[in-house]
Motif scaffolding. Structure first.
Motif, PDB file in Angstrom:
ATOM      1  N   LYS A  99     -24.443  89.150  65.225  1.00  0.00           N
ATOM      2  CA  LYS A  99     -24.739  88.692  66.581  1.00  0.00           C
ATOM      3  C   LYS A  99     -25.490  87.379  66.593  1.00  0.00           C
ATOM      4  N   ASP A 116     -20.268  84.804  72.082  1.00  0.00           N
ATOM      5  CA  ASP A 116     -21.215  85.904  71.863  1.00  0.00           C
ATOM      6  C   ASP A 116     -21.958  85.838  70.532  1.00  0.00           C
ATOM      7  N   GLU A 144     -29.956  98.052  68.750  1.00  0.00           N
ATOM      8  CA  GLU A 144     -29.414  97.512  69.999  1.00  0.00           C
ATOM      9  C   GLU A 144     -29.454  95.994  70.110  1.00  0.00           C
ATOM     10  N   LYS A 145     -30.430  95.347  69.447  1.00  0.00           N
ATOM     11  CA  LYS A 145     -30.589  93.913  69.686  1.00  0.00           C
ATOM     12  C   LYS A 145     -31.336  93.211  68.561  1.00  0.00           C
ATOM     13  N   VAL A 147     -34.284  90.285  68.308  1.00  0.00           N
ATOM     14  CA  VAL A 147     -35.294  89.543  69.060  1.00  0.00           C
ATOM     15  C   VAL A 147     -36.010  88.626  68.081  1.00  0.00           C
TER      16      VAL A 147
END
Length: 172
Positions: A99, A116, A144-145, A147
């Motif tokens: 990602k 993306d 999930e992500k 940061v």
């Protein structure tokens, strides 16, 4: 200044201790040395190249990982040891499940998004070419992500990582 004078600051590398202030010792010529330069592990390219679809198809990294591990093993067997190892060029061709890509070399913070995929460029520890301060980027990865936050060296030393990032690490 010796490491002892600096409060015993040491950097560790697999059973070896390196005086964090050895750069003072490195300023004087002590004779010939060598280093190793590697290039373009480009994870994902071998499959893409073999399928003839270099715009995609690089979703497998097995061959490149095996070859990169082989390179590290070969370097670790050398005697005498090289002074250092530098890896240049393309590190990744395709990003299966990736990602974000983190890089440096621009000597300022920058970034953008393409299809993306976040491209995050961290400013330098050393010479600044922009308005950013000398620093480091902390990256927290959860299921999930991703940061990330850039900290000046002073800020990171004095305050540490902020609570919101630390809270993310506590989640399973």
């Amino acid at each position: 200044m010796s490491a002892a004078e600096a409060g015993g600051v040491f950097l560790r590398a697999r059973g070896r201790t390196l005086d964090a202030f050895s750069s003072e010792k490195e300023r004087e010529w002590k004779g010939p040395f060598y280093f190793i330069q590697g290039a373009d592990p480009q994870f994902g390219l071998m499959k893409a190249w073999s399928t003839g679809d270099c715009d995609s198809g690089g979703d497998e990294w097995k061959q490149e990982i095996r070859l990169t591990e082989q390179a590290v093993q070969a370097i670790n067997k050398l005697s005498p040891k090289p002074k250092f190892f530098v890896l240049c060029g393309d590190l990744v061709h395709a990003m299966p499940g990736i990602k974000a890509v983190f890089s440096g070399h621009y000597h300022r913070n920058a970034g953008g998004t393409y299809q993306d995929l976040d491209m995050v460029v961290s400013s330098a520890i050393g010479c600044q070419l922009g308005k950013d301060t000398h620093g480091l980027r902390v990256v927290v990865v959860t299921a999930e992500k991703i940061v990330h936050r850039y900290y000046s060296l002073d800020e990171l030393s004095e305050k540490g990582i902020e609570d919101d990032l630390m809270d993310l690490l506590k989640k399973k």
